[in-house]
Design a protein around this motif. Structure first.
Motif, PDB file in Angstrom:
ATOM      1  N   GLU A   1       1.940  -7.211 -13.483  1.00 19.45           N
ATOM      2  CA  GLU A   1       2.258  -6.839 -14.857  1.00 19.45           C
ATOM      3  C   GLU A   1       3.778  -6.758 -15.028  1.00 19.45           C
ATOM      4  OE1 GLU A   1       0.395  -6.172 -18.374  1.00 19.45           O
ATOM      5  OE2 GLU A   1      -0.553  -6.628 -16.449  1.00 19.45           O
TER       6      GLU A   1
ATOM      7  N   SER B   1      10.010   0.344  -1.676  1.00 20.70           N
ATOM      8  CA  SER B   1       8.622   0.757  -1.544  1.00 20.70           C
ATOM      9  C   SER B   1       7.995   0.934  -2.933  1.00 20.70           C
ATOM     10  CB  SER B   1       8.616   2.078  -0.781  1.00 20.70           C
ATOM     11  OG  SER B   1       7.329   2.517  -0.606  1.00 20.70           O
ATOM     12  N   GLY B   2       6.796   0.391  -3.107  1.00 15.66           N
ATOM     13  CA  GLY B   2       6.080   0.574  -4.375  1.00 15.66           C
ATOM     14  C   GLY B   2       6.441  -0.422  -5.460  1.00 15.66           C
ATOM     15  N   THR B   3       7.213  -1.461  -5.116  1.00 15.61           N
ATOM     16  CA  THR B   3       7.605  -2.436  -6.152  1.00 15.61           C
ATOM     17  C   THR B   3       6.544  -3.525  -6.325  1.00 15.61           C
ATOM     18  OG1 THR B   3       8.909  -3.501  -4.428  1.00 15.61           O
ATOM     19  CG2 THR B   3      10.124  -2.239  -6.074  1.00 15.61           C
ATOM     20  N   GLY B   4       5.587  -3.592  -5.394  1.00 13.81           N
ATOM     21  CA  GLY B   4       4.517  -4.586  -5.557  1.00 13.81           C
ATOM     22  C   GLY B   4       4.554  -5.694  -4.516  1.00 13.81           C
ATOM     23  N   LYS B   5       5.181  -5.442  -3.368  1.00 16.08           N
ATOM     24  CA  LYS B   5       5.283  -6.503  -2.346  1.00 16.08           C
ATOM     25  C   LYS B   5       3.894  -6.938  -1.870  1.00 16.08           C
ATOM     26  CE  LYS B   5       8.051  -4.095   0.339  1.00 16.08           C
ATOM     27  NZ  LYS B   5       8.233  -2.894  -0.503  1.00 16.08           N
ATOM     28  N   GLU B   6       3.012  -5.947  -1.728  1.00 15.33           N
ATOM     29  CA  GLU B   6       1.678  -6.311  -1.231  1.00 15.33           C
ATOM     30  C   GLU B   6       0.909  -7.145  -2.264  1.00 15.33           C
ATOM     31  OE1 GLU B   6      -0.457  -3.176   0.705  1.00 15.33           O
ATOM     32  OE2 GLU B   6      -2.201  -4.460   1.004  1.00 15.33           O
ATOM     33  N   ILE B   7       1.052  -6.795  -3.549  1.00 14.53           N
ATOM     34  CA  ILE B   7       0.371  -7.603  -4.585  1.00 14.53           C
ATOM     35  C   ILE B   7       0.893  -9.023  -4.514  1.00 14.53           C
ATOM     36  CG2 ILE B   7      -0.022  -7.980  -7.019  1.00 14.53           C
ATOM     37  CD1 ILE B   7       0.206  -5.330  -7.692  1.00 14.53           C
TER      38      ILE B   7
ATOM     39  N   VAL C   1       6.678   1.329  -9.026  1.00 12.99           N
ATOM     40  CA  VAL C   1       5.436   1.198  -9.810  1.00 12.99           C
ATOM     41  C   VAL C   1       4.335   2.108  -9.261  1.00 12.99           C
ATOM     42  CG1 VAL C   1       3.778  -0.426 -10.759  1.00 12.99           C
ATOM     43  CG2 VAL C   1       6.101  -1.174 -10.322  1.00 12.99           C
ATOM     44  N   ARG C   2       4.318   2.280  -7.935  1.00 14.42           N
ATOM     45  CA  ARG C   2       3.280   3.145  -7.358  1.00 14.42           C
ATOM     46  C   ARG C   2       3.395   4.566  -7.921  1.00 14.42           C
ATOM     47  NH1 ARG C   2       4.182   2.772  -2.165  1.00 14.42           N
ATOM     48  NH2 ARG C   2       2.547   1.300  -1.625  1.00 14.42           N
TER      49      ARG C   2
ATOM     50  N   GLU D   1       2.184   4.699 -11.497  1.00 13.71           N
ATOM     51  CA  GLU D   1       0.711   4.680 -11.498  1.00 13.71           C
ATOM     52  C   GLU D   1       0.158   6.085 -11.228  1.00 13.71           C
ATOM     53  OE1 GLU D   1      -0.766   1.794  -8.689  1.00 13.71           O
ATOM     54  OE2 GLU D   1      -2.846   2.174  -9.200  1.00 13.71           O
TER      55      GLU D   1
HETATM   56  N1  LIG Z   1       3.938  -5.524 -11.271  1.00 11.58           N
HETATM   57  C1  LIG Z   1       2.873  -4.761 -11.037  1.00 11.58           C
HETATM   58  N2  LIG Z   1       1.811  -4.814 -11.851  1.00 11.58           N
HETATM   59  C2  LIG Z   1       0.734  -4.028 -11.636  1.00 11.58           C
HETATM   60  N3  LIG Z   1       0.626  -3.149 -10.630  1.00 11.58           N
HETATM   61  C3  LIG Z   1       1.650  -3.056  -9.783  1.00 11.58           C
HETATM   62  C4  LIG Z   1       2.818  -3.863  -9.925  1.00 11.58           C
HETATM   63  N4  LIG Z   1       3.658  -3.572  -8.919  1.00 11.58           N
HETATM   64  C5  LIG Z   1       3.059  -2.633  -8.182  1.00 11.58           C
HETATM   65  N5  LIG Z   1       1.843  -2.318  -8.676  1.00 11.58           N
HETATM   66  C6  LIG Z   1       0.904  -1.292  -8.156  1.00 11.58           C
HETATM   67  O1  LIG Z   1       1.699  -0.347  -7.475  1.00 11.58           O
HETATM   68  C7  LIG Z   1       1.117   0.033  -6.240  1.00 11.58           C
HETATM   69  C8  LIG Z   1       2.082  -0.283  -5.113  1.00 11.58           C
HETATM   70  O2  LIG Z   1       2.191  -1.690  -4.952  1.00 11.58           O
HETATM   71  P1  LIG Z   1       2.334  -2.379  -3.524  1.00 11.58           P
HETATM   72  O3  LIG Z   1       1.491  -1.660  -2.520  1.00 11.58           O
HETATM   73  O4  LIG Z   1       2.129  -3.829  -3.698  1.00 11.58           O
HETATM   74  O5  LIG Z   1       3.867  -2.057  -3.223  1.00 11.58           O
HETATM   75  P2  LIG Z   1       4.715  -2.335  -1.905  1.00 11.58           P
HETATM   76  O6  LIG Z   1       6.035  -2.826  -2.365  1.00 11.58           O
HETATM   77  O7  LIG Z   1       3.939  -3.203  -0.980  1.00 11.58           O
HETATM   78  O8  LIG Z   1       4.860  -0.869  -1.301  1.00 11.58           O
HETATM   79  P3  LIG Z   1       5.162  -0.439   0.248  1.00 11.58           P
HETATM   80  O9  LIG Z   1       6.474  -1.061   0.617  1.00 11.58           O
HETATM   81  O10 LIG Z   1       5.246   1.055   0.154  1.00 11.58           O
HETATM   82  O11 LIG Z   1       4.011  -0.910   1.054  1.00 11.58           O
HETATM   83  C9  LIG Z   1      -0.196  -0.690  -6.133  1.00 11.58           C
HETATM   84  O12 LIG Z   1      -1.244   0.158  -6.544  1.00 11.58           O
HETATM   85  C10 LIG Z   1      -0.044  -1.847  -7.098  1.00 11.58           C
HETATM   86  O13 LIG Z   1      -1.288  -2.139  -7.635  1.00 11.58           O
END
Ligand SMILES: Nc1ncnc2c1ncn2[C@@H]1O[C@H](COP(=O)(O)OP(=O)(O)OP(=O)(O)O)[C@@H](O)[C@H]1O
Length: 465
Positions: free
Chosen positions: A149, A178-184, A366-367, A370
């Protein structure tokens, strides 16, 4: 004379018993003489292979083979049994598993007996199992690009780059807090790549103890170390073979394992711990880091050559504080999501509440947003339809002091050891700091002045989510 009659009668009995077994068994049996000429087959043999007595008896053992080498001929040549040979036999090329053994009478080889087990059904079941696993895998890598999103230009650039990367086999490096959406992003790349029906394996390199990381990633051979499992163990790279491995927090890998990883990327083969033979693998690597790896290279903590290897397709995901324009659409997106999860019917968020969200710096990205939206909805009465400022939980860094001492209650004095008390305070304080950092572990570790790896260790020890 009497004894001889009894023996003959017994022999007949034994013969007819063996004959019954021979005819009733579901496995195919074929017997050849010392020259490899067919002398006996049972009814199951004809049923499985489609070949009748006329087709094989009096003919050389190779007559029934559609693919593979004659097991009877091997047995006759070596005088040793052969186990578990895979062959295709008969006009229908039936896939069978064959065990064969020499027939030796008075020390002399007189023939060979083979038992053929039809594995078509087993293969069908394993194919069904493989397909079921694929579906589960697909569910595991659950996000696609549609789930990302946000309209921010830099975020959209990152999405475009990731889409391009998905169509190539290149190693991708996702950089973002952390929490920016890397895993998505990692899921989305996998799901739009040609590997989408294969395994997606996520490894949090910071959460696995350094001493285990190498064997977890590459597996080990039997007897590689004390406590190694019998038969050895497959590593995560092997698990991901044909698919994608997501190496989260790659900056946390120690230098020795970095060398092994470099080898995997260069040679496309892994060497198990305690192994001598490399195993070829075909895995797409997506790495992620929330630390500046270039800086780690300068400090000598990360190998330069590995950095160049993984930095072929770098994608930077901007932190939420740099794309505050997306807060509104993200908030609405999470409202919709929680409406479904909690069975609520919240219609939106008002300007005041949105303003408060926009003023915040979002260390947990973003986490954290949420979580805040989820908690706001829990705070709302069933009749309320719009999130207002008063529904938002306390979330500003500074609302509470980081260094506020934990409340310690000594009324139960004497019931706890000093160690238990220290652990209790440590657990509460870590949870407190994490909350203040919006669950941003890197930032929490920094504030606590411990390593990220140590923080992960303590989170697991104290079972903090
Ligand atoms: N652009 C986005 N749109 C919708 N949801 C998002 C978006 N970015 C992050 N999220 C939501 O935020 C949460 C954290 O995302 P994610 O685990 O991908 O982050 P990360 O960067 O991998 O964090 P970490 O480094 O802590 O593992 C998830 O629940 C994900 O669904």
């Amino acid at each position: 004379m009497r004894d001889a009659v009894i023996t003959v009668e017994n022999l007949k009995e034994v013969q007819s018993m063996l004959g019954a077994v021979f005819n009733a068994t579901q496995d195919a049996i074929s017997v050849v003489d010392k020259d490899g000429i067919g002398i006996m087959i049972n009814p199951a043999y004809t049923k499985i292979t489609g070949l009748s007595e006329g087709d094989v008896l009096g003919k050389l053992a190779t007559v029934d083979i559609a693919e593979g080498e004659s097991v009877h001929m091997q047995v006759l040549a070596t005088k040793k049994p052969v186990k578990g040979a895979l062959l295709r036999v008969g006009p229908n090329r039936k896939e069978v598993l064959v065990n064969a053994a020499p027939i030796i009478v008075d020390g002399e080889l007189i023939g060979s007996v083979g038992v053929l087990h039809d594995i078509t059904e087993m293969n069908k079941l394993s194919e069904e199992l493989r397909q079921a696993k694929q579906i589960i895998r697909k569910l595991e890598a659950k996000y696609t690009f549609d789930d990302i999103e946000g309209n921010d230009v830099e975020l959209q650039n990152a999405v475009e780059k990731a889409k391009k990367a998905a169509n190539t086999p290149a190693t991708v490096l996702l950089m973002g807090e952390s929490g920016t959406g890397k895993e998505i992003f990692a899921h989305a790349i996998h799901n739009s790549s040609e590997r989408k029906y294969r395994q997606f394996v996520r490894v949090n390199c910071a959460a696995i103890p350094q001493s285990l990381l190498e064997s977890e990633l590459f597996g080990y051979e039997e007897g590689a170390f004390t406590g190694a499992k019998k038969g050895g163990k497959k590593g995560l790279f092997e698990e991901a073979n044909g698919g994608t491995i997501f190496l989260d927090e790659i900056g946390e890998i120690n230098v020795e394992t970095q060398a092994k990883l470099l080898r995997v990327l260069q040679e496309k083969e892994i060497m198990k711990v305690g192994g001598i033979k490399p195993v070829s693998i075909d895995v797409r690597v997506i790495a992620a880091s929330n630390i500046d790896i270039e800086n780690a290279v300068k400090q000598g903590k990360f190998r330069k050559d590995l950095y160049y290897r993984i930095n072929m397709f770098p994608i930077r995901i901007p932190p939420l504080k740099e794309r505050k324009g997306d807060i509104g659409c993200l908030a609405r997106f999470f409202i919709k999501k929680f409406n479904q999860e909690y069975g609520r019917n919240i219609e939106g968020i008002n300007e005041d509440a949105l303003q408060k969200l926009t003023e915040y710096q979002w260390p947990g990205n973003v986490r954290e947003l949420e979580n805040i939206i989820g908690r706001a909805i829990i705070n709302m009465k069933m009749t309320e339809k719009t999130i207002q400022k008063r529904h938002l939980p306390k979330f500003e860094l500074g609302d509470e002091k980081i260094n506020a001492p934990a409340e310690v209650d000594f009324s139960e004095g004497g019931t706890m050891t000093l160690e238990q008390l220290t652990e209790k305070i440590e657990k509460e304080y870590i949870a407190h700091v994490l909350r203040l950092c919006g669950n941003n572990k890197t930032q929490a570790a920094k504030l606590l002045q411990i390593s990220l790896r140590n923080l992960y260790y303590k989170l697991e020890k104290y079972m903090i989510e």
